[in-house]
Scaffold this motif. Sequence first.
Motif, short mmCIF file in Angstrom:
data_model
loop_
_atom_site.label_atom_id
_atom_site.label_comp_id
_atom_site.label_asym_id
_atom_site.label_seq_id
_atom_site.Cartn_x
_atom_site.Cartn_y
_atom_site.Cartn_z
N TYR A 47 39.63 48.07 44.12
CA TYR A 47 38.39 47.83 44.52
C TYR A 47 38.43 46.85 45.54
O TYR A 47 37.18 46.87 46.31
CB TYR A 47 37.85 46.68 43.18
N GLN A 48 39.72 46.69 46.15
CA GLN A 48 39.42 45.84 47.34
C GLN A 48 39.15 46.82 48.54
O GLN A 48 40.08 47.95 48.75
CB GLN A 48 40.81 45.13 47.44
N GLY A 49 38.36 46.44 49.24
CA GLY A 49 38.03 47.24 50.41
C GLY A 49 36.79 48.26 50.34
O GLY A 49 36.38 48.67 51.14
N CYS A 50 36.43 48.19 48.96
CA CYS A 50 35.25 49.05 48.62
C CYS A 50 33.97 48.93 49.59
O CYS A 50 33.06 49.53 49.60
CB CYS A 50 34.92 48.97 47.20
N ALA A 51 33.76 47.61 49.93
CA ALA A 51 32.47 47.20 50.58
C ALA A 51 32.66 47.52 52.10
O ALA A 51 31.49 47.63 52.45
CB ALA A 51 32.47 45.60 50.65
N ASP A 52 33.75 47.63 52.65
CA ASP A 52 33.75 47.75 54.03
C ASP A 52 34.75 48.55 54.63
O ASP A 52 34.70 48.95 55.79
CB ASP A 52 33.69 46.50 54.94
N THR A 53 35.73 49.10 53.79
CA THR A 53 36.95 49.76 54.40
C THR A 53 37.08 51.09 53.89
O THR A 53 37.74 52.10 54.10
CB THR A 53 38.20 49.25 54.37
N LYS A 54 36.53 51.40 52.56
CA LYS A 54 36.88 52.58 51.56
C LYS A 54 35.56 52.96 51.09
O LYS A 54 34.72 52.36 51.09
CB LYS A 54 37.89 52.20 50.46
N LEU A 55 35.65 54.37 50.92
CA LEU A 55 34.53 54.90 50.11
C LEU A 55 35.04 54.94 48.65
O LEU A 55 35.99 55.44 48.10
CB LEU A 55 34.56 56.46 50.45
N CYS A 56 34.09 54.30 47.59
CA CYS A 56 34.43 54.12 46.23
C CYS A 56 33.25 54.74 45.63
O CYS A 56 31.87 54.43 45.84
CB CYS A 56 34.41 52.75 46.09
N TYR A 57 33.58 55.39 44.40
CA TYR A 57 32.62 55.66 43.22
C TYR A 57 33.14 55.53 42.02
O TYR A 57 34.29 55.77 41.63
CB TYR A 57 32.36 57.13 43.54
N GLY A 58 32.33 54.59 41.07
CA GLY A 58 32.91 54.27 40.01
C GLY A 58 31.67 54.65 38.63
O GLY A 58 30.70 54.85 39.13
N VAL A 59 32.27 54.69 37.54
CA VAL A 59 31.63 54.94 36.51
C VAL A 59 31.78 53.80 35.21
O VAL A 59 33.16 53.30 35.07
CB VAL A 59 31.99 56.25 35.79
N PRO A 60 30.59 53.13 34.55
CA PRO A 60 29.22 53.57 34.86
C PRO A 60 28.79 52.75 36.27
O PRO A 60 29.38 52.40 36.95
CB PRO A 60 28.63 53.12 33.64
#
Length: 639
Positions: A214-227
């Motif tokens: 989860y670290q960096g999902c805001a500004d360095t990585k593309l993240c997609y999670g469920v739900p």
Amino acid sequence: MLPRKRNRGLLALALMLLVQSSEQHGSGAPPGSCLDQLPRHPDIEPQTSVPPYVVVTSSSQVRQGDKLSVTIGSQPGAPVPIGGFILQARQVQNPDTIVGKFLTVPDPEDTQIISCRGDNDTVTHSNPKDKPAQTFLWQAPTDFLGGIEFRATVAQSYATFWKNVESPVVEVVTPDTVVTTTTAPATTQRPTVGPPAVMESKPKAVPIQLDTIYQGCADTKLCYGVPQNCLNAGNCKAIVAIFVAGDKYTFEIQGTDNPKYVAAALSMDNKMGDDSAMECVRNDNGRVSLFTSWTYPKVEPFVRRSDSPQDIVQLLESSVIDGKLYCKFTRDVESKVMGQTFNLAATKYNLMVVSGDSMKDAERVGFHSLAYESTGEPLALSSVGAAAGASKLLLKLHGSFMIAAWLGSASLGILLARYFRQTWVGKQLGGKDIWFAYHRMLMVLTWLLTVTGFILILVEVGGWSTTGDNPHAITGIVTVVLCFIQPIGAYFRPHPGTKKRPIFNWVHWLFGNAAHILGIATIFLAVYLQKAELPPWSVFVLAAFVAFHVIMHVVLSLTVCVSEGKISRSPVNVFPMKDMMGQQRQASQVDRSIDAPFSSFRRLLLGIYAPIILIFVVAMICLVALAPIGDTYNTIMGA
């Protein structure tokens, strides 16, 4: 000759001392330690116990180009001297990459700054003497965004050292980010002198430590999670994250609830089929393997690894911890699968993430029983932030329409036809008896809601779709078929008194009740569908509805029995079972000009039944519309 031999002996002794001194590296880490941080002590391995040392920082975030204090010392309460060390800042996504540079050291006689891969990117000791905790000033790079951690090898003595002593992750953020500086936890070198101070303090909320993915999902990585909306809380059932550095694409996937596999796929749409998938699989022996596969749209074999090259991905890390299956790997920028070229840099893709608790066989993953979602639109994999999921409007409308049809209008319509034929006698609506007029309107509404809901789900899933071991789809289609033919049969019903009327009555009654029972059973089965995301306790709401519905039927049936007892000779023809036999002679002996006994009581029961059924319908529709309400509640409550 004797002096010459003596000189040779002194020379040999000097060489031995020089070799011994060079092996101990008392003046700092050797150049070969830059990458693996091993001190090169012959035949001596690092300790496997918990290190007595820690590395702490003055903040968990630092802006590009800003400075940060880094301290290396012993664990609090356990003073252990530092003999030698090497300390560097490493990228979390690419641990072999050293970033940033050190600006100052506390004492040049004890420590020094050296250059391994870049300018002043490493600090190490200057002598083998015991040293107290050391604090350095480090400057973040201006050309990097993402997570870094300070990694060290610390030696207590020549033969005793610990490798991979790491700090908590520090995020390098953009210059305009607001950063809150925190004081680094104190490291201990000497025991505290004097009695400890007793202070009264209030309990403080402990921040949730998110998993690394989860670290960096805001500004360095593309993240997609469920739900949906699970990234901030760090409680995704399945998540995929992509970090891009130059031409290197690093993927992370993680699934919870002890999955057998978790997989991510690159798709040209948001439907499963014709996709290039990457599978993180937990083997029976506890090991974790990475595979690629090709998915097929709703046809066997559904997914197959042999149709996809396996050398286009390279596994970097994997783990199974606390029921969480995790894989980190890279994928070639360009690859060809099933004749299609997948170019990660030039093409936008829908991201899919799925997980399940079983395998079909040794070569195929099982049904995605734990998680399955897709992004709502194609994305550039080099973009950063949280990706939005596909719209669930049609799915939620389908569920809402079916609940309104079978819990609401069908239940009320059947009740009216069964117990209220001899009520509101002499009153009509649209030229029909009151009970029949409302029964027909409610059953037409049931038909419209059911057919509309069925069309919506066909559009949503793109055709017929099975749901693993859950028979929801099968019972649903049978319900729709029975519901669809009911009004057609009613339109062609024989006239009362004809020979075929009893046959019609029985068939109409059988199909109607079968559809109602199957409709409610199908809603029960929907609770266990992963895609519905309904909380498990929805079953209890449905069970309460069934219990209330049955109780009202029993009470109304007893009321009709008592009503018949008030009629002499022939009973009032209020049971549909008797009408189905076409007993017109008995019916003609009954005075149908007045309401049957206890009609007022039945109307009172109807006044109770209708609003309570409406409450159940509204409650279930709210659960469908707000799903996943269980995860939202847990997030709010901090569970």
